[in-house]
Design a protein around this motif. Structure first.
Motif, PDB file in Angstrom:
ATOM      1  N   GLY A 127       0.804  -1.202   0.042  1.00 37.47           N
ATOM      2  CA  GLY A 127       0.027   0.072   0.065  1.00 37.47           C
ATOM      3  C   GLY A 127       0.881   1.393   0.087  1.00 37.47           C
ATOM      4  N   HIS A 128       2.189   1.056  -0.110  1.00 45.15           N
ATOM      5  CA  HIS A 128       3.091   2.261  -0.244  1.00 45.15           C
ATOM      6  C   HIS A 128       2.887   2.970  -1.719  1.00 45.15           C
ATOM      7  CE1 HIS A 128       4.379   1.579   3.539  1.00 45.15           C
ATOM      8  NE2 HIS A 128       4.776   0.202   3.474  1.00 45.15           N
ATOM      9  N   THR A 129       2.629   4.395  -1.731  1.00 49.84           N
ATOM     10  CA  THR A 129       2.440   5.169  -2.968  1.00 49.84           C
ATOM     11  C   THR A 129       3.677   5.228  -3.724  1.00 49.84           C
ATOM     12  OG1 THR A 129       0.430   5.959  -1.959  1.00 49.84           O
ATOM     13  CG2 THR A 129       1.207   6.941  -4.074  1.00 49.84           C
ATOM     14  N   LEU A 130       4.687   5.791  -3.255  1.00 49.62           N
ATOM     15  CA  LEU A 130       5.795   6.278  -3.765  1.00 49.62           C
ATOM     16  C   LEU A 130       6.369   5.026  -4.591  1.00 49.62           C
ATOM     17  CD1 LEU A 130       8.506   8.604  -2.409  1.00 49.62           C
ATOM     18  CD2 LEU A 130       9.429   6.369  -3.586  1.00 49.62           C
ATOM     19  N   PRO A 131       6.504   3.968  -4.060  1.00 48.91           N
ATOM     20  CA  PRO A 131       7.293   2.842  -4.679  1.00 48.91           C
ATOM     21  C   PRO A 131       6.401   2.413  -6.057  1.00 48.91           C
ATOM     22  CG  PRO A 131       6.665   1.887  -2.871  1.00 48.91           C
ATOM     23  CD  PRO A 131       6.847   3.469  -2.681  1.00 48.91           C
ATOM     24  N   GLU A 132       4.954   2.448  -5.768  1.00 51.98           N
ATOM     25  CA  GLU A 132       4.220   2.257  -6.823  1.00 51.98           C
ATOM     26  C   GLU A 132       4.319   3.391  -8.098  1.00 51.98           C
ATOM     27  OE1 GLU A 132      -0.723   2.304  -7.758  1.00 51.98           O
ATOM     28  OE2 GLU A 132       0.001   2.406  -5.585  1.00 51.98           O
ATOM     29  N   LYS A 133       4.560   4.599  -7.635  1.00 48.59           N
ATOM     30  CA  LYS A 133       4.678   5.891  -8.562  1.00 48.59           C
ATOM     31  C   LYS A 133       5.884   5.565  -9.250  1.00 48.59           C
ATOM     32  CE  LYS A 133       0.710   7.944  -7.874  1.00 48.59           C
ATOM     33  NZ  LYS A 133       0.053   8.006  -9.108  1.00 48.59           N
ATOM     34  N   VAL A 134       7.115   5.052  -8.730  1.00 51.98           N
ATOM     35  CA  VAL A 134       8.337   4.729  -9.447  1.00 51.98           C
ATOM     36  C   VAL A 134       8.290   3.654 -10.185  1.00 51.98           C
ATOM     37  CG1 VAL A 134      10.635   4.028  -9.057  1.00 51.98           C
ATOM     38  CG2 VAL A 134       9.534   5.544  -7.149  1.00 51.98           C
ATOM     39  N   LEU A 135       7.317   2.492  -9.992  1.00 47.66           N
ATOM     40  CA  LEU A 135       7.284   1.757 -10.962  1.00 47.66           C
ATOM     41  C   LEU A 135       6.477   2.051 -12.181  1.00 47.66           C
ATOM     42  CD1 LEU A 135       5.982  -1.307  -8.667  1.00 47.66           C
ATOM     43  CD2 LEU A 135       8.163  -1.440  -9.997  1.00 47.66           C
ATOM     44  N   GLU A 136       5.439   3.118 -12.179  1.00 47.43           N
ATOM     45  CA  GLU A 136       5.002   3.624 -13.204  1.00 47.43           C
ATOM     46  C   GLU A 136       5.775   4.319 -13.798  1.00 47.43           C
ATOM     47  OE1 GLU A 136       1.056   5.478 -12.493  1.00 47.43           O
ATOM     48  OE2 GLU A 136       0.672   4.718 -10.541  1.00 47.43           O
ATOM     49  N   TYR A 137       6.858   5.082 -13.308  1.00 50.83           N
ATOM     50  CA  TYR A 137       7.702   6.152 -13.903  1.00 50.83           C
ATOM     51  C   TYR A 137       8.493   5.265 -14.961  1.00 50.83           C
ATOM     52  CZ  TYR A 137      11.641   9.348 -14.349  1.00 50.83           C
ATOM     53  OH  TYR A 137      12.696  10.102 -15.031  1.00 50.83           O
ATOM     54  N   ARG A 138       8.953   4.007 -14.368  1.00 53.06           N
ATOM     55  CA  ARG A 138       9.787   3.247 -15.115  1.00 53.06           C
ATOM     56  C   ARG A 138       9.288   2.735 -16.262  1.00 53.06           C
ATOM     57  NH1 ARG A 138      13.116  -0.241 -10.334  1.00 53.06           N
ATOM     58  NH2 ARG A 138      14.351   1.634  -9.407  1.00 53.06           N
ATOM     59  N   GLN A 139       8.026   2.258 -16.334  1.00 44.02           N
ATOM     60  CA  GLN A 139       7.088   1.556 -17.196  1.00 44.02           C
ATOM     61  C   GLN A 139       7.024   2.603 -18.398  1.00 44.02           C
ATOM     62  OE1 GLN A 139       6.365  -1.351 -17.967  1.00 44.02           O
ATOM     63  NE2 GLN A 139       4.947  -0.964 -19.403  1.00 44.02           N
ATOM     64  N   PHE A 140       6.463   3.859 -18.056  1.00 42.84           N
ATOM     65  CA  PHE A 140       6.495   4.854 -19.144  1.00 42.84           C
ATOM     66  C   PHE A 140       7.889   5.212 -19.725  1.00 42.84           C
ATOM     67  CE2 PHE A 140       2.350   6.158 -17.020  1.00 42.84           C
ATOM     68  CZ  PHE A 140       1.602   6.421 -18.140  1.00 42.84           C
ATOM     69  N   ALA A 141       8.916   4.837 -19.097  1.00 44.29           N
ATOM     70  CA  ALA A 141      10.103   5.460 -19.605  1.00 44.29           C
ATOM     71  C   ALA A 141      10.356   4.338 -20.701  1.00 44.29           C
ATOM     72  CB  ALA A 141      11.071   5.408 -18.777  1.00 44.29           C
ATOM     73  N   LYS A 142      10.117   3.140 -20.267  1.00 45.60           N
ATOM     74  CA  LYS A 142      10.572   2.188 -21.252  1.00 45.60           C
ATOM     75  C   LYS A 142       9.573   2.076 -22.494  1.00 45.60           C
ATOM     76  CE  LYS A 142      10.547  -2.989 -21.441  1.00 45.60           C
ATOM     77  NZ  LYS A 142      10.583  -4.441 -20.783  1.00 45.60           N
ATOM     78  N   LEU A 143       8.279   2.455 -22.280  1.00 43.92           N
ATOM     79  CA  LEU A 143       7.499   2.238 -23.535  1.00 43.92           C
ATOM     80  C   LEU A 143       7.813   3.390 -24.469  1.00 43.92           C
ATOM     81  CD1 LEU A 143       3.866   2.219 -21.611  1.00 43.92           C
ATOM     82  CD2 LEU A 143       4.998   0.553 -23.126  1.00 43.92           C
ATOM     83  N   LYS A 144       8.123   4.621 -23.821  1.00 40.39           N
ATOM     84  CA  LYS A 144       8.752   5.594 -24.740  1.00 40.39           C
ATOM     85  C   LYS A 144      10.155   5.535 -25.444  1.00 40.39           C
ATOM     86  CE  LYS A 144       9.702  10.941 -24.721  1.00 40.39           C
ATOM     87  NZ  LYS A 144      10.959  10.597 -25.306  1.00 40.39           N
ATOM     88  N   SER A 145      10.863   4.905 -24.732  1.00 36.90           N
ATOM     89  CA  SER A 145      12.215   4.714 -25.552  1.00 36.90           C
ATOM     90  C   SER A 145      12.027   3.414 -26.497  1.00 36.90           C
ATOM     91  CB  SER A 145      13.274   4.383 -24.575  1.00 36.90           C
ATOM     92  OG  SER A 145      13.077   3.396 -23.605  1.00 36.90           O
ATOM     93  N   THR A 146      11.355   2.316 -26.153  1.00 37.30           N
ATOM     94  CA  THR A 146      11.356   1.194 -26.910  1.00 37.30           C
ATOM     95  C   THR A 146      10.402   1.264 -27.945  1.00 37.30           C
ATOM     96  OG1 THR A 146      11.989  -0.124 -24.797  1.00 37.30           O
ATOM     97  CG2 THR A 146      11.147  -1.273 -26.733  1.00 37.30           C
ATOM     98  N   TYR A 147       9.281   1.647 -27.850  1.00 34.62           N
ATOM     99  CA  TYR A 147       8.265   1.786 -28.843  1.00 34.62           C
ATOM    100  C   TYR A 147       7.982   3.057 -29.345  1.00 34.62           C
ATOM    101  CZ  TYR A 147       7.774  -2.740 -26.680  1.00 34.62           C
ATOM    102  OH  TYR A 147       7.816  -4.148 -26.001  1.00 34.62           O
ATOM    103  N   THR A 148       7.588   3.995 -28.612  1.00 34.97           N
ATOM    104  CA  THR A 148       6.992   5.572 -29.335  1.00 34.97           C
ATOM    105  C   THR A 148       8.117   5.932 -30.208  1.00 34.97           C
ATOM    106  OG1 THR A 148       6.925   6.579 -27.506  1.00 34.97           O
ATOM    107  CG2 THR A 148       4.886   5.705 -27.981  1.00 34.97           C
ATOM    108  N   ASP A 149       9.200   6.104 -29.641  1.00 33.26           N
ATOM    109  CA  ASP A 149      10.424   6.563 -30.422  1.00 33.26           C
ATOM    110  C   ASP A 149      10.983   6.215 -31.529  1.00 33.26           C
ATOM    111  OD1 ASP A 149       9.940   8.765 -28.515  1.00 33.26           O
ATOM    112  OD2 ASP A 149      11.662   8.400 -27.403  1.00 33.26           O
ATOM    113  N   SER A 150      11.296   4.612 -31.170  1.00 36.39           N
ATOM    114  CA  SER A 150      11.732   3.699 -32.170  1.00 36.39           C
ATOM    115  C   SER A 150      10.918   3.373 -33.270  1.00 36.39           C
ATOM    116  CB  SER A 150      12.511   2.577 -31.677  1.00 36.39           C
ATOM    117  OG  SER A 150      11.409   1.808 -30.952  1.00 36.39           O
ATOM    118  N   LEU A 151       9.778   3.454 -33.401  1.00 32.88           N
ATOM    119  CA  LEU A 151       8.928   2.784 -34.321  1.00 32.88           C
ATOM    120  C   LEU A 151       8.721   3.889 -35.259  1.00 32.88           C
ATOM    121  CD1 LEU A 151       5.626   1.198 -32.449  1.00 32.88           C
ATOM    122  CD2 LEU A 151       7.405  -0.031 -33.847  1.00 32.88           C
TER     123      LEU A 151
END
Length: 924
Positions: free
Chosen positions: A611-635
Motif C-alpha cells: 500500500g505504499h504510494t511512492l514505490p508504486e509511482k516509481v514503477l509507473e515512472y519506469r514503465q512509461f520510460a520503457k514504453l517511450k524509448s522502446t516503442y513510440t520513439d523507435s517505431l
C-alpha cells in the motif's frame, strides 16, 4: 640474474563470445552443442602455441564470469539489465569450456559476486606488487584502467599489444584517469548511465582540464557552457554511482595464490579424453604435432580428410550473355539450381540487387554481377564490365518461375522477396535452413556458416573478408568482382552441398511432413506479408511519445512531493535512501559490499503491494520510460520512407518450438495488457477506405493441453463454451460459477496459464500476491482435480530425457539440450521447456497451417484485395477494403478454426475471435 616472472591472464568470458560468434556451431554425436567449445579450445591452444614460439609466460590463468549478478547489481539494479540472455545453445557449453581449460592444464578461475574483470584486476595488482610483468589477454576497454609500466594488454585476435599509448588513443587520457572518463560518458552496453550528452571526447577534455572526477564535480558551477554546467550539476550523483560501477576491485578474495598459476604441461590422459569426448579430430592432430608425440598411443588423423576443399578455380564470373545462356541451358537440363542474391542491404524493402550466384553441381558455381558501381574508395576506378540487370532478369525469369525446375537456397525468403520486387515469382523452392530446422531445432543455429561448419567442416568466406569492417566497411556493390565472385559463388556451392546432405535425412528421420506442410510453403506467404507491411500513424506516435514524456514529468513531480525532498528518481542509491532511511519503510536490504539499498522491481512491487504510494509511482515512472524509448520513439524510425509502412522481418527458424519471431521492428512484444500499450496499437492504422481485421485464437494452448493430457472436464468445458477460468476456479476451489468473485477467477486463470509453463509455488505466489504455502495448496488442488495434467508432465519429461526432444502433434521435433546439462538449474529449465514445447509448438504449427492456407482461401472467395499483414503469436492481422470486411470475416474464421484438420483431429474445438476497426487496437 633471474628472469622476470610473467603472468598471462586470459579474459575467458570474452574468448567464449568471440568463439561463439566467429565460428560455426557444431554438435557432438550425442547432440550436445560444442561449436563455442571447439572455437574456444582452438583459440586457447593457438595462444599456447604462440607463447611457446615467442615470449613464454611463467604463470597463466583463464578468468571467467561466474554469474551476471554481482555487487554492482546491488548498487544499480539496471546494471547490464539490457544485455540479452546467453543464446540457448551456448548455455550448456559454459561448463564444457571450463573443462577444456582444465584439460590443457590451465587454472580456470571464477568467483560468485565478482566479475572476471575484478579477478583479473586483483591478480594483476598482486603480480605487479611482486615485480611480475603482467599481460591481460583481452580487448575489453574496461580493463584498460589496469595498464601501467608492468601491466599491458594483448588483443590476440588482432595480434596487437595495448600499452599506455594505446589507452590514450582510446580514451584521450592515461590509464589512471580511464575510470573518471567512463564515469562521465557511461556505457550503453553495460547500461552504466554516466552523464547524459557527454561522450568520450568531451569527458577526456573535462578530466584533463580539471584533473579528476571529484574536482570536476566540485567545480562544475564554474563551467561557462550553461547546458554542460547544468547537466553536470544535475547528474553529479549519477556520475559518482557510475564510477562505482566501472571501477574494478583489485582486492577480491581470490581462491588461488600466484604460485598456483605456475605454467604446467597438460596431463596427456585428461587432455586426450577431453578431445575425444568432444570429437575434435582436427584439434587432436594439432595437439599431437605441438607436443611432439606425447599422444603417440592414439591413432593420428589426416586433418585434410575432415575439410571440404572448395576450389575457387571452378567459380566463374559471368560478364558475357553467351555464358549466361550456357548456364540457363544446363539448369533446364538439370531440373534444379541453387540460387543466391547479393544486395546492398539486409532490409529487403530498401536493398538494391547487386548480383546473382548459381550452382548446379558441387564444386562449381558462377556469379553474375549486375549492380556493382565501382565508386568505392578507390577499390576500382570505374564501373566494372557487367551484364545489364534488366536483361539478366529477363533471361532468368522463365527459369526462376518454371514449375519443373527446383530452386534451392539458404533462407530463401529474403531472395524470393528481392526477386519479387523485380517482378519475378520464384517457385518451387527448397530451403536448407528450414530443412536443418525441421531436423534439429533446438540443437544449434541454422545459418549457412553454422551448417557448413557442422556438416562440411568448412568455414566459408565471411562478409567482412570481402567488404571490410567498421567504418571502412563498404556495401556489396563496391566490392571488386574478383572478391565478390569468390564469396557469392561459394555461398551457392556450399548451399547446394548442404541440400544434398539434408534433403535425404528428412524422410529417414521422419520429419518430411513437418518440412513439407509447415516450413517450405510458409516462405512465400511470409515474403508477401513482409512486403505488404502495415501503415502507422507517425503523428500519433510522436504525440504519444510526448504524452508519455508528460506522464514521466508528472510522475517525477509526484514522486518528489511524496519523498518530501528533491532527488533523482533514476538514482537507485538516492531512491533507497528515501524509501528506507527517510521514510523508514520495512523490507529493505543493503548490499554487503556497497552499503546501498536494493531498489529493483521486485523490491518496489513488494512495497507497492503493502500500500505504499511512492514505490508504486516509481514503477509507473519506469514503465512509461520503457514504453517511450522502446516503442513510440523507435517505431517512427522503422517507417519505410517509400511506402510509409512498417515492414517487419519474420524468422522461421529462431525458436525451438516453431513459433515465429520478428525484428526491425519486433512487433511480437508490443504490450497489450496496459492502457498505454493499447495506445501504441492504436497507432497501427488501416489505409484510407480500408479496415484492419484481427483474428485471434481463443485460449488455444489451454485447448491443446486439454487434448494432449486428455482432461475430460476441460474438454467438456471448451465444447460447451463455458468460461474455462471460472470452471477451473469452481473445480479447484469449490466455488459456484454464478456470482463468482473476480479475484477467485483471476487466481484460477493464473494457474491455468502458469501450469503450461511449469510455474512453481514461488512464481504463482509472487504473481498473485499470496503466501507461498497458499500457492502450493492451489497447485496441489489443481493437480488433484486434473490428475491427467500431472501425468502428462511426468511422462513428457521422462520421454524427453530419454530421447533428448519432445514432439508436437504435427511431428515437429523440439530438442531440449538443457535436459542433459550438468547444472541442476539448467536441467530444471529444460524440464519446464519440455512440458511447454508440445503445447506451444502445436499451437505454433496450427497458426502456420492457417497462414499457409489463407491466401488461396481468400482468392477462392474472390477476396484478392484482402491482405494478411501480421502474425503475432496466436493472432493474424489483415487489411481489407471496407466493403469486403463482412465477406472476409467468415473466410478467415473458417480457415483458422479448421487449420488442424485433417492432419490431426482435436478433441476440443478451436475458437477464433475476429474483429475489425480503423486501427489494430480497435480491431482486437
Amino acid at each position: 640474474m633471474a628472469e622476470t616472472p610473467h603472468l598471462y591472464l586470459i579474459d575467458g568470458s570474452g574468448y567464449i563470445f568471440r568463439a561463439y560468434h566467429a565460428l560455426p556451431p557444431m554438435t557432438r554425436p550425442d547432440g550436445t552443442p560444442v561449436g563455442a567449445v571447439f572455437g574456444f579450445s582452438n583459440m586457447l591452444f593457438k595462444l599456447i602455441q604462440d607463447l611457446a614460439d615467442g615470449e613464454k609466460p611463467s604463470h597463466l590463468a583463464v578468468i571467467f564470469d561466474a554469474a551476471r549478478k554481482t555487487f554492482r547489481s546491488e548498487i544499480y539494479p539496471e546494471y547490464k539489465a539490457h544485455r540479452p540472455p546467453a543464446p540457448e545453445d551456448l548455455v550448456p557449453q559454459f561448463s564444457i569450456i571450463r573443462d577444456a581449460v582444465k584439460a590443457f592444464g590451465v587454472p580456470a578461475i571464477e568467483m560468485e559476486g565478482y566479475e572476471a574483470d575484478d579477478i583479473i584486476a586483483t591478480y594483476a595488482k598482486q603480480a605487479a606488487d611482486k615485480g611480475f610483468k603482467v599481460t591481460i589477454v583481452s580487448s575489453d576497454k574496461d580493463l584498460m584502467q589496469l595498464v601501467n609500466e608492468q601491466v599491458t594488454m594483448f588483443d590476440s585476435m588482432k595480434n596487437k599489444r595495448i600499452d599506455y599509448t594505446g589507452v590514450v588513443e582510446k580514451f584521450g587520457v592515461g590509464p589512471d584517469r580511464v575510470v573518471d572518463v567512463q564515469s562521465l560518458c557511461g556505457d550503453s552496453v553495460d547500461n552504466v548511465p554516466g552523464v547524459p550528452g557527454i561522450g568520450i571526447k568531451t569527458a577526456a577534455q573535462l578530466i584533463t582540464e580539471y584533473g579528476d572526477l571529484d574536482t570536476l564535480l566540485e567545480r562544475a558551477g564554474e563551467i561557462k557552457q550553461p547546458k554542460r554546467r547544468e547537466t553536470l550539476l544535475e547528474n553529479a550523483d549519477k556520475a559518482r554511482m557510475s564510477r562505482e560501477l566501472v571501477r574494478l576491485v583489485n582486492d577480491a578474495p581470490v581462491p588461488f595464490g600466484l604460485d598456483d598459476l605456475t605454467v604446467r604441461e597438460p596431463e596427456p590422459g585428461p587432455l586426450l579424453a577431453f578431445i575425444d569426448e568432444q570429437s575434435f579430430r582436427s584439434l587432436k592432430v594439432k595437439v599431437q604435432h605441438h607436443y611432439a608425440g606425447f599422444l603417440d598411443d592414439s591413432p593420428t588423423v589426416d586433418p585434410v580428410s575432415e575439410a571440404v576443399t572448395v576450389e575457387k578455380a571452378t567459380y566463374s564470373c559471368i560478364t558475357e550473355m553467351a555464358d549466361l545462356e550456357a548456364w540457363i541451358v544446363r539448369i533446364m537440363a538439370a531440373g534444379q539450381v541453387t540460387v543466391d542474391t547479393e544486395t546492398t542491404s539486409l532490409d529487403v524493402m530498401q536493398a538494391d540487387l547487386v548480383g546473382i550466384s548459381l550452382s548446379i553441381v558441387p564444386g562449381e558455381a558462377c556469379y553474375i554481377p549486375v549492380g556493382h558501381t565501382g565508386d568505392g574508395d578507390g577499390m576500382f576506378a570505374e564501373r566494372p564490365h557487367q551484364l545489364d540487370k534488366a536483361e539478366v532478369l529477363k533471361r532468368l525469369k522463365p527459369v526462376l518461375e518454371d514449375p519443373s525446375i527446383l530452386k534451392i537456397g539458404q533462407n530463401l525468403k529474403y531472395d524470393i522477396s528481392i526477386f519479387a520486387r523485380q517482378g519475378i515469382d520464384v517457385a518451387p523452392i527448397d530451403d536448407t535452413m528450414l530443412m536443418s530446422y525441421a531436423l534439429e531445432s533446438g540443437l544449434h543455429g541454422h545459418g549457412m556458416d553454422e551448417l557448413s561448419g557442422l556438416h562440411l567442416d568448412h568455414t566459408p568466406i565471411s562478409f567482412k573478408d570481402v567488404a571490410g569492417t567498421g567504418k571502412s566497411q563498404v556495401t556489396f556493390d563496391k566490392v571488386t568482382l574478383e572478391k565478390a565472385t569468390d564469396y557469392a559463388a561459394e555461398d551457392a556451392d556450399i548451399t547446394g552441398r548442404l541440400w544434398r546432405i539434408l534433403k535425404p535425412r528428412l524422410a529417414s528421420e521422419q520429419v518430411m511432413g513437418v518440412y513439407e506442410r509447415l516450413e517450405r510453403p510458409l516462405v512465400p506467404v511470409l515474403s508477401a506479408m513482409e512486403r505488404e507491411g502495415i501503415r502507422v500513424d507517425v503523428p500519433a506516435l510522436k504525440s504519444l511519445s510526448n504524452e508519455f514524456a508528460a506522464s514521466i514529468q508528472k510522475l517525477d513531480e509526484e514522486i518528489q512531493k511524496l519523498a518530501g525532498r528533491p532527488f533523482n528518481v533514476q538514482s537507485p542509491k538516492q531512491l533507497g535512501e528515501i524509501l528506507f532511511e527517510d521514510m523508514g519503510l520495512k523490507g529493505g536490504k543493503k548490499s554487503s559490499k556497497t552499503g546501498a539499498w536494493g531498489t529493483g522491481a521486485d523490491v518496489l512491487e513488494a512495497l507497492a503491494a503493502e500500500g505504499h504510494t511512492l514505490p508504486e509511482k516509481v514503477l509507473e515512472y519506469r514503465q512509461f520510460a520503457k514504453l517511450k524509448s522502446t516503442y513510440t520513439d523507435s517505431l517512427v524510425n522503422d517507417v519505410n520512407p517509400e511506402t510509409g509502412r512498417i515492414h517487419t522481418s519474420y524468422h522461421l527458424a529462431s525458436t525451438t518450438t516453431g513459433r515465429l519471431s520478428s525484428n526491425d521492428p519486433n512487433l511480437q512484444n508490443i504490450p497489450i495488457r496496459s492502457e498505454e500499450g493499447r495506445k501504441i496499437r492504436r497507432a497501427f492504422i488501416a489505409e484510407k477506405g480500408c479496415k484492419l481485421l484481427s483474428a485471434d485464437y481463443s485460449q488455444i494452448e489451454l485447448r491443446i493441453l486439454a487434448h494432449i493430457a486428455d482432461i475430460p472436464a476441460l474438454k467438456k468445458a471448451f465444447a460447451d463454451g463455458i468460461d474455462i477460468h471460472a470452471m477451473t476456479a469452481s473445480e479447484v476451489f469449490g466455488t459456484p460459477i454464478e456470482g463468482m468473485d473476480p479475484m477467485v477467477r483471476r487466481q484460477a486463470k493464473a494457474i491455468n496459464f502458469g501450469i503450461i509453463y511449469g510455474i512453481s509455488a514461488f512464481g504463482l505466489a509472487r504473481q498473485l500476491g499470496i503466501e507461498r504455502s497458499d500457492a502450493q495448496k492451489y497447485i496441489e488442488a489443481y493437480f488433484e482435480r486434473f490428475p491427467g495434467i500431472r501425468a502428462y508432465m511426468d511422462n513428457t519429461i521422462a520421454a524427453a530425457k530419454e530421447s533428448g526432444y519432445v514432439t508436437t502433434l504435427f511431428g515437429r521435433k523440439c530438442h531440449i539440450a538443457a535436459l542433459r546439462d550438468k547444472n541442476p538449474m539448467h536441467r530444471a529449465f529444460g524440464e519446464r521447456a519440455a512440458i511447454n514445447a508440445p503445447i506451444q509448438g502445436t499451437a505454433a504449427d496450427v497458426i502456420r497451417r492457417a497462414m499457409i492456407r489463407m491466401p488461396q482461401a481468400l482468392v477462392d472467395a474472390g477476396l484478392t484485395d484482402v491482405k494478411m499483414l501480421l502474425q503475432v503469436h496466436d493472432e493474424l492481422v489483415f487489411e481489407a477494403p471496407e466493403a469486403r470486411v463482412d465477406a472476409a470475416i467468415p473466410v478467415i474464421r473458417t480457415v483458422m478454426e479448421g487449420a488442424a484438420a485433417p492432419a490431426i483431429e482435436l478433441s476440443v474445438p478451436l475458437d477464433v475471435d475476429v474483429g475489425s476497426g480503423d486501427n489494430w487496437e480497435e480491431a482486437h
